[in-house]
Design an enzyme around this catalytic site. Sequence first.
Site, mmCIF file in Angstrom:
data_model
loop_
_atom_site.group_PDB
_atom_site.id
_atom_site.type_symbol
_atom_site.label_atom_id
_atom_site.label_comp_id
_atom_site.label_asym_id
_atom_site.label_seq_id
_atom_site.Cartn_x
_atom_site.Cartn_y
_atom_site.Cartn_z
ATOM 1 C CE1 TYR A 61 29.994 38.488 39.412
ATOM 2 C CE2 TYR A 61 29.448 38.216 41.979
ATOM 3 C CZ TYR A 61 29.965 38.858 40.378
ATOM 4 O OH TYR A 61 29.382 40.651 40.561
ATOM 5 N N GLY A 212 41.132 49.381 43.210
ATOM 6 C CA GLY A 212 42.337 49.652 44.205
ATOM 7 C C GLY A 212 42.437 50.337 44.397
#
Length: 311
Positions: A61, A212
């Site tokens: 990440y 989302g």
Amino acid sequence: METITLGKNGIAVPPLCIGTWSWGDKLFWNYGDEYGEEQLQAAFHAALDAGVTFFDTAEVYGLGLSEQFLGKFIKQTTQQVQIATKFGPLPWRWDGKSVSEALTASLQRLQVERIELYQVHWPFAFFLSQETLMNTLADEVARGRIGAVGVSNYSASQMQEAHKILAARGVPLAVNQVRYSLLTRQIETNGILQTASELGVTILAYSPLAQGLLTGKYTTAYKPTGARSIDPQFSQAGLNKIAPVLSLLRKIGEKYGCTPAQVALNWLIAQGNVIPIAGVKNAEQVKQNVGALGWKMTDDEFGELEKITRP
């Protein structure tokens, strides 16, 4: 705050985990454009203020930046923070020494001597066998550098193999981190959820809001950008398909004063052995996500959501 034990006898963590994939990631999340270190620091402290002390990261990440940020922020608090990070079995990692070296690098970036949960990011081991990988991780548990061992994106059979190797060393398999949400329920039918239950493995659910979609902010008038622009789920047909789900989430949310996203996260938490990983970039997103905690929907409401999203 109530807690969940990771695996059969692991550490106790809050029923919500903060995801840090976007921390430092420029490629997918455009780190540096609309948010930066200041926003991430505020998000970290907002989570601690809310009692959410469990954070998930990975060595890949932000190419290590995510771990570095967490390490820096941990130094700013006296609160106990539980960190889960992930090892990537990349092609050039073919022996136990390379696994231990990757762990050492993560420990250095996080500025800690021990990682509470160390997960294998994906099951493709290339030249590194599961036998070597799991035995090395068991060695690191014995050394005290790892608290618990987990996997990510493992199938039911791959989970059973990892569990068997670790069990021979007296180390339980604590978690399997997989994609799971109201709109992504494959683990219920492909054996992963059932196998996890049988083995005493906790499910960490990534993408719990389906990128989302379950927030309700995307409508047919919305023009998606980036990766979402080519995702059929965000097309007009895709959004029309999930409209009944969002309608029910809003209806349940109104009763509890919650948003659709908070209801969707609560549905995962209500299962008891599932911890959603909610990705955040700022303090406001943390406050939104923690609204999923501290209340419980009725069995009827849970059943309604289960039925309307059943594959």
